[in-house]
Enzyme design. Structure first.
Site, PDB file in Angstrom:
ATOM      1  N   LYS A   6       7.515   9.040  10.126  1.00  0.00           N
ATOM      2  CA  LYS A   6       6.713  10.251  10.231  1.00  0.00           C
ATOM      3  C   LYS A   6       6.534  10.893   8.861  1.00  0.00           C
ATOM      4  O   LYS A   6       6.830  12.065   8.639  1.00  0.00           O
ATOM      5  CB  LYS A   6       7.352  11.229  11.221  1.00  0.00           C
ATOM      6  CG  LYS A   6       7.509  10.681  12.626  1.00  0.00           C
ATOM      7  CD  LYS A   6       6.164  10.317  13.225  1.00  0.00           C
ATOM      8  CE  LYS A   6       6.053   8.891  13.672  1.00  0.00           C
ATOM      9  NZ  LYS A   6       4.726   8.517  14.169  1.00  0.00           N
ATOM     10  N   ASP A  10      -0.965   9.647  15.982  1.00  0.00           N
ATOM     11  CA  ASP A  10      -0.902   9.510  14.532  1.00  0.00           C
ATOM     12  C   ASP A  10      -2.278   9.646  13.890  1.00  0.00           C
ATOM     13  O   ASP A  10      -2.462  10.426  12.952  1.00  0.00           O
ATOM     14  CB  ASP A  10      -0.272   8.166  14.162  1.00  0.00           C
ATOM     15  CG  ASP A  10      -0.013   8.054  12.667  1.00  0.00           C
ATOM     16  OD1 ASP A  10       0.991   8.629  12.213  1.00  0.00           O
ATOM     17  OD2 ASP A  10      -0.807   7.411  11.972  1.00  0.00           O
ATOM     18  N   GLY A  55       0.819  -1.202   0.000  1.00  0.00           N
ATOM     19  CA  GLY A  55       0.000   0.000   0.000  1.00  0.00           C
ATOM     20  C   GLY A  55       0.850   1.247   0.000  1.00  0.00           C
ATOM     21  O   GLY A  55       1.658   1.467  -0.895  1.00  0.00           O
ATOM     22  N   GLU A  91      -3.432  12.897  11.612  1.00  0.00           N
ATOM     23  CA  GLU A  91      -3.925  12.839  10.234  1.00  0.00           C
ATOM     24  C   GLU A  91      -5.225  13.616  10.078  1.00  0.00           C
ATOM     25  O   GLU A  91      -5.456  14.282   9.065  1.00  0.00           O
ATOM     26  CB  GLU A  91      -4.153  11.383   9.829  1.00  0.00           C
ATOM     27  CG  GLU A  91      -2.891  10.547   9.709  1.00  0.00           C
ATOM     28  CD  GLU A  91      -3.191   9.072   9.581  1.00  0.00           C
ATOM     29  OE1 GLU A  91      -2.265   8.314   9.240  1.00  0.00           O
ATOM     30  OE2 GLU A  91      -4.349   8.654   9.824  1.00  0.00           O
ATOM     31  N   GLU A 103       4.620  14.819  14.936  1.00  0.00           N
ATOM     32  CA  GLU A 103       3.253  14.585  14.489  1.00  0.00           C
ATOM     33  C   GLU A 103       2.520  15.875  14.125  1.00  0.00           C
ATOM     34  O   GLU A 103       1.532  15.834  13.383  1.00  0.00           O
ATOM     35  CB  GLU A 103       2.448  13.851  15.576  1.00  0.00           C
ATOM     36  CG  GLU A 103       2.936  12.451  15.894  1.00  0.00           C
ATOM     37  CD  GLU A 103       2.579  11.437  14.812  1.00  0.00           C
ATOM     38  OE1 GLU A 103       2.023  11.833  13.767  1.00  0.00           O
ATOM     39  OE2 GLU A 103       2.864  10.238  15.018  1.00  0.00           O
ATOM     40  N   ARG A 139      -1.442 -11.420  -1.569  1.00  0.00           N
ATOM     41  CA  ARG A 139      -2.365 -12.422  -2.064  1.00  0.00           C
ATOM     42  C   ARG A 139      -2.168 -12.559  -3.571  1.00  0.00           C
ATOM     43  O   ARG A 139      -1.950 -11.563  -4.256  1.00  0.00           O
ATOM     44  CB  ARG A 139      -3.801 -12.023  -1.749  1.00  0.00           C
ATOM     45  CG  ARG A 139      -4.115 -12.089  -0.255  1.00  0.00           C
ATOM     46  CD  ARG A 139      -5.535 -11.679   0.031  1.00  0.00           C
ATOM     47  NE  ARG A 139      -5.900 -11.915   1.425  1.00  0.00           N
ATOM     48  CZ  ARG A 139      -7.065 -11.572   1.967  1.00  0.00           C
ATOM     49  NH1 ARG A 139      -7.984 -10.988   1.208  1.00  0.00           N
ATOM     50  NH2 ARG A 139      -7.315 -11.822   3.234  1.00  0.00           N
TER      51      ARG A 139
END
Length: 492
Positions: A167, A230, A51, A234, A402, A77
């Protein structure tokens, strides 16, 4: 004390971050010769997933462990749409570096579980029993820890469990690693956590993992503190808040009579370009000190009007994360997405104007106007996030990474190059969900509370400006600047 730790291999260093002493490991390619010692007995590192973080970490680790006898393999997969992408990056069945996911989990000595948060929550009961006795499970997010906590579940007792959390998004992790090949220590900062240590090696394995990723410095946290800061970050200033702030500013500037192109430049271009660049190199205090006379008054008025509305919504977001509502929401959304995939946000007028503005650029950094009003709103949100995390007892290294460093050195440069909408539409599913959910709230609070206070001349200073000028975060950022590599990320 979560900011101290013991290492048998690396040299830890003590730094003062705004009045708080913390120990860190400074990374660099000069530490790569130590990696075989750290990973003694580890023959296979299995990177599970392709990802945001998977491609970057797999490739960085493969480069760092070259000629060490340690194999880095990717597990997916077989029907995964990412299988061919991994092959294009050089991970193939022919060279035994691309495997079926569960087969690799069973053979790896270090399993780096980098699939989406929602997928982790859904299939971890099938994954954990397959990890072999004495192996180490590595995560790059504390999400799974929080999700398991919600259901009173725990780790198998026969494995180490660690986290190394860059980060910055995966493309930044890879980009700065590649750029820094000639500059020792160039990369993305990481936090690390040890949640279960069965053999006394977990800390050094985590530190070695961070060094191999190219982290300039690595600081200690806990998995619980990490997922709180975190996931919260976001939804806050790293992504959701920026999305909401620039949309509110764009609307305000157009209502004031500016052309769409000018409004976009004064809101989005100024924030993601020169404002971001100054904070990256000189901190928020450096930005503030550049304003004089009327521009300083404009900045201060915007700051004062914005700070408390931002603190209010950030506090609400933090409570939603701590209560685990946000984590559960990610999993529920993953189920809904099978029927209704997440759409994109890039078709609204502001982002179409942004496409035209970026297409007309002669260079990435040609727009240099530091808009004081935009800067005041942005810094107020950043400071509100800093203050809230400190109030919630997060250590300063985590707070600045952060709330500031991850924004200005990883995410916002991509926004400047390709657009805020691009960033929202191409980040991790967890971050994307949070930005889409909370950005409108940031927009509304600015439009409904902050801006009317300015227009009615009812903004008051109850000590907020002195608190900002004298805040210890500025000293912490000075310390971080000493640890910052000289390489700025180059986003093509």
């Amino acid at each position: 004390m979560i900011h101290d730790f013991e290492t048998k291999v690396f040299k830890k260093e003590k730094y003062n971050f705004g009045g708080m002493d913390e120990y860190i490991i400074r990374g660099g390619r000069d530490l790569f010769p130590l990696l075989p010692k750290v990973f003694d007995g580890i023959k296979v590192i299995g990177v599970i997933g392709w990802g945001s973080q998977g491609p970057a970490q797999a490739q960085n680790l493969r480069d760092s462990f070259e000629n060490t006898g340690i194999q880095v393999k990717v597990g997916l997969r077989r029907q995964s749409s990412s299988w061919h992408a991994a092959e294009r990056a050089g991970f193939t069945e022919a060279n035994d570096t691309l495997c079926e996911m569960y087969d690799l989990i069973a053979q790896a000595d270090l399993v780096l579980l980098l699939i989406s948060d929602a997928a982790q929550a859904q299939i971890y009961p099938q994954i954990l029993p397959k990890i072999k006795d004495g192996a180490t499970l590595g995560l790059s997010h504390g999400f799974l820890k929080g999700y398991m906590k919600a259901y009173n579940d725990c780790w198998p007792k026969n494995i180490n469990v660690i986290a190394v959390c860059p980060k910055g998004m995966g493309p930044s992790v890879r980009r700065l690693y590649e750029q820094g090949k000639e500059v020792n220590g160039a990369g993305i900062n990481c936090s690390f956590a040890v949640d279960q240590d069965i053999d006394g090696r977990a800390t050094d394995i985590a530190l070695g993992w961070a060094v191999a990723l190219g982290a300039p410095f690595t600081f200690k946290t806990t998995m619980e503190a990490e997922y709180r800061s975190d996931i919260f970050g976001e939804r806050g200033v790293l992504l959701g808040a920026i999305h909401g702030i620039v949309e509110a500013l764009y609307e305000r500037y157009t209502v004031q009579g500016m052309s769409p192109e000018t409004a976009f430049k004064r809101s989005t271009e100024s924030l993601t370009g020169p404002i971001n660049n100054i904070i990256s190199h000189e901190g928020m205090s450096g930005l503030y000190n550049k304003f004089e006379c009327e521009d300083r008054k404009v900045f201060e008025e915007a700051y004062l009007a914005t700070y408390h509305p931002m603190f209010e919504i950030l506090w609400e977001i933090y409570d939603e994360v701590v209560s685990l509502n946000e984590l559960k929401g990610v999993v529920m959304a993953g189920i809904r997405h099978d029927r209704y995939p997440m759409g994109k946000i890039d078709n609204t007028p502001i982002w179409k104007v942004g496409e035209k503005v970026r297409a007309a650029r002669k260079s990435l950094h040609e727009y240099r106007e530091v808009d004081p009003f935009t800067a005041g709103c942005y810094v107020a949100c950043m400071m509100a996030q800093v203050d809230l995390l400190l109030e919630k007892h997060h250590v300063m290294s985590e707070v600045v990474n952060e709330s500031i460093i991850e924004a200005v050195d990883s995410l916002t440069p991509y926004m400047h190059s390709r657009g805020v909408a691009y960033m929202v539409d191409n980040c991790s599913v967890t971050a994307r969900l949070g930005a889409r959910k909370w950005a409108p709230r940031f927009d509304y609070l600015l439009s409904q509370i902050a801006f009317p206070a300015i227009d009615t001349k009812s903004v008051k200073d109850n000590g907020e400006l002195d608190a900002f000028r004298n805040h210890r975060v500025h000293k912490a950022m000075e310390t971080c600047a000493k640890l910052r590599p000289s390489v700025d990320i180059c986003v093509l």
